[in-house]
Scaffold this active site. Structure first.
Site, mmCIF file in Angstrom:
data_model
loop_
_atom_site.group_PDB
_atom_site.id
_atom_site.type_symbol
_atom_site.label_atom_id
_atom_site.label_comp_id
_atom_site.label_asym_id
_atom_site.label_seq_id
_atom_site.Cartn_x
_atom_site.Cartn_y
_atom_site.Cartn_z
ATOM 1 N N HIS A 56 36.367 -10.298 17.593
ATOM 2 C CA HIS A 56 35.775 -11.585 17.997
ATOM 3 C C HIS A 56 35.044 -12.221 16.825
ATOM 4 C CE1 HIS A 56 32.389 -8.845 18.623
ATOM 5 N NE2 HIS A 56 31.560 -9.851 18.839
ATOM 6 N N HIS A 58 31.954 -13.308 16.093
ATOM 7 C CA HIS A 58 30.543 -13.194 15.692
ATOM 8 C C HIS A 58 30.403 -12.732 14.243
ATOM 9 C CE1 HIS A 58 29.040 -12.959 20.125
ATOM 10 N NE2 HIS A 58 29.170 -14.199 19.693
ATOM 11 N N ASP A 60 28.404 -10.785 12.720
ATOM 12 C CA ASP A 60 28.207 -9.360 12.416
ATOM 13 C C ASP A 60 29.500 -8.558 12.621
ATOM 14 O OD1 ASP A 60 27.972 -9.718 15.204
ATOM 15 O OD2 ASP A 60 26.775 -7.917 15.421
ATOM 16 N N HIS A 61 30.607 -9.258 12.873
ATOM 17 C CA HIS A 61 31.925 -8.604 12.930
ATOM 18 C C HIS A 61 32.896 -9.207 11.919
ATOM 19 C CE1 HIS A 61 31.305 -6.248 16.729
ATOM 20 N NE2 HIS A 61 30.255 -7.061 16.740
ATOM 21 N N HIS A 114 32.180 -11.680 26.519
ATOM 22 C CA HIS A 114 31.158 -11.683 25.463
ATOM 23 C C HIS A 114 31.378 -12.932 24.605
ATOM 24 C CE1 HIS A 114 28.424 -10.125 22.423
ATOM 25 N NE2 HIS A 114 29.371 -10.204 21.512
ATOM 26 N N ASP A 133 32.649 -5.789 21.168
ATOM 27 C CA ASP A 133 31.402 -5.909 21.927
ATOM 28 C C ASP A 133 31.662 -6.134 23.422
ATOM 29 O OD1 ASP A 133 30.061 -5.566 19.562
ATOM 30 O OD2 ASP A 133 29.247 -7.600 19.464
ATOM 31 N N HIS A 171 28.621 -1.377 18.437
ATOM 32 C CA HIS A 171 27.197 -1.126 18.191
ATOM 33 C C HIS A 171 26.757 0.254 18.679
ATOM 34 C CE1 HIS A 171 25.942 -5.229 16.980
ATOM 35 N NE2 HIS A 171 26.950 -5.605 17.752
HETATM 36 ZN ZN LIG Z 1 29.400 -9.924 19.310
#
Ligand SMILES: [Zn+2]
Length: 255
Positions: A56, A58, A60-61, A114, A133, A171
């Site tokens: 996805h 985001h 942090d990915h 998400h 996530d 995570h």
């Molecule tokens: Zn995420």
């Protein structure tokens, strides 16, 4: 030769993970939180990065994609429904598509909720799933772009994978998830056993994943919204499962 994986930490609580096909030498990074830990893992293993499989959009990915692509000219595979929010995409995929990493074949499962276009990758022959996530061990992702009914349907798809499937998530949230889960199902024996295991792993400085779908079904309250006792304990006996799920998710948001 069997598939190999390498799991490592990124930022404070993100996981990075590589999947490697020894037969062809192909190696994929599942997401790319940041480049440096991925490079360190490649150096440690001696593997060459050929692909990045994005779950996805985001940051942090996806934050490491540009630097890794520049260094390795790897292919970037991303979810069709949010590819425009992900840098340097070479190939977009959706439900039922197959993604090859060398000779390994991963099936794309759309798991929105998400984010609106979130996907997971399932490698049936290797019994490995990479769920970003959407599903966490003893938890699930926050419902940011979708709605609870959509997220519940996505979790049902992952719950339907074979029990011995090992899944990797985005995570290390398991300890906090366990604390919360005990408030929903204080008498769940599988959860109590998982809580002990998680304490032991973390005390030894080890990650709490991968976990198996079968173990998760017994202990993760977010996969148990259709268990009558769970609905009853929340005062929602007879409600549709997605409403029970929504209540559990809401309580977690407030916890
Ligand atoms: Zn995420």
């Amino acid at each position: 030769m069997p598939v190999q994986t390498d799991l490592f930490g990124c930022f404070t609580d993100n996981f990075g993970v590589l999947i490697h096909d020894p037969g062809t030498g192909a190696t994929a990074s599942i997401d790319a939180p940041e480049a440096a830990p991925v490079e360190a893992a490649l150096k440690r293993t001696g593997w060459r990065l050929t692909d990045i499989l994005v779950t996805h959009h985001h940051g942090d990915h996806t934050g490491g994609i540009a630097q890794l692509k520049k260094a390795h000219q790897c292919r970037v595979v991303a979810p069709r429904n949010e590819a425009q929010r992900i840098p340097l995409v070479d190939e977009t995929v959706g439900e039922g598509d197959t993604v090859k990493v060398g000779a390994l074949a991963g099936r794309v499962i759309e798991t929105p909720g998400h984010t609106a276009g979130h996907i997971s990758y399932f490698f049936p022959a290797e019994k490995l799933a990479f769920v970003g996530d959407t599903l966490f061990s003893i938890g699930c992702g926050r419902v940011i772009e979708g709605n609870p009914e959509m997220m519940w349907q996505s979790l049902l798809k992952l719950r339907g994978l074979p029990d011995d499937t090992q899944f990797y998530c985005g995570h290390e949230y398991t300890a906090a998830n366990v604390r919360f889960a005990k408030t929903i199902e204080p008498n769940n024996k599988a959860l109590a056993a998982r809580a002990e295991e998680v304490s032991r792993l973390l005390a030894a400085g080890k990650p709490t994943i991968p976990a198996t779908i079968g173990a998760e079904k017994a202990a993760n309250p977010f996969l148990r919204a259709d268990v009558p006792e769970v609905a009853q304990s929340l005062g929602l006996a007879g409600s549709p499962a997605w409403k029970v799920f929504a209540e559990i998710r809401e309580r977690k948001n407030r916890s």
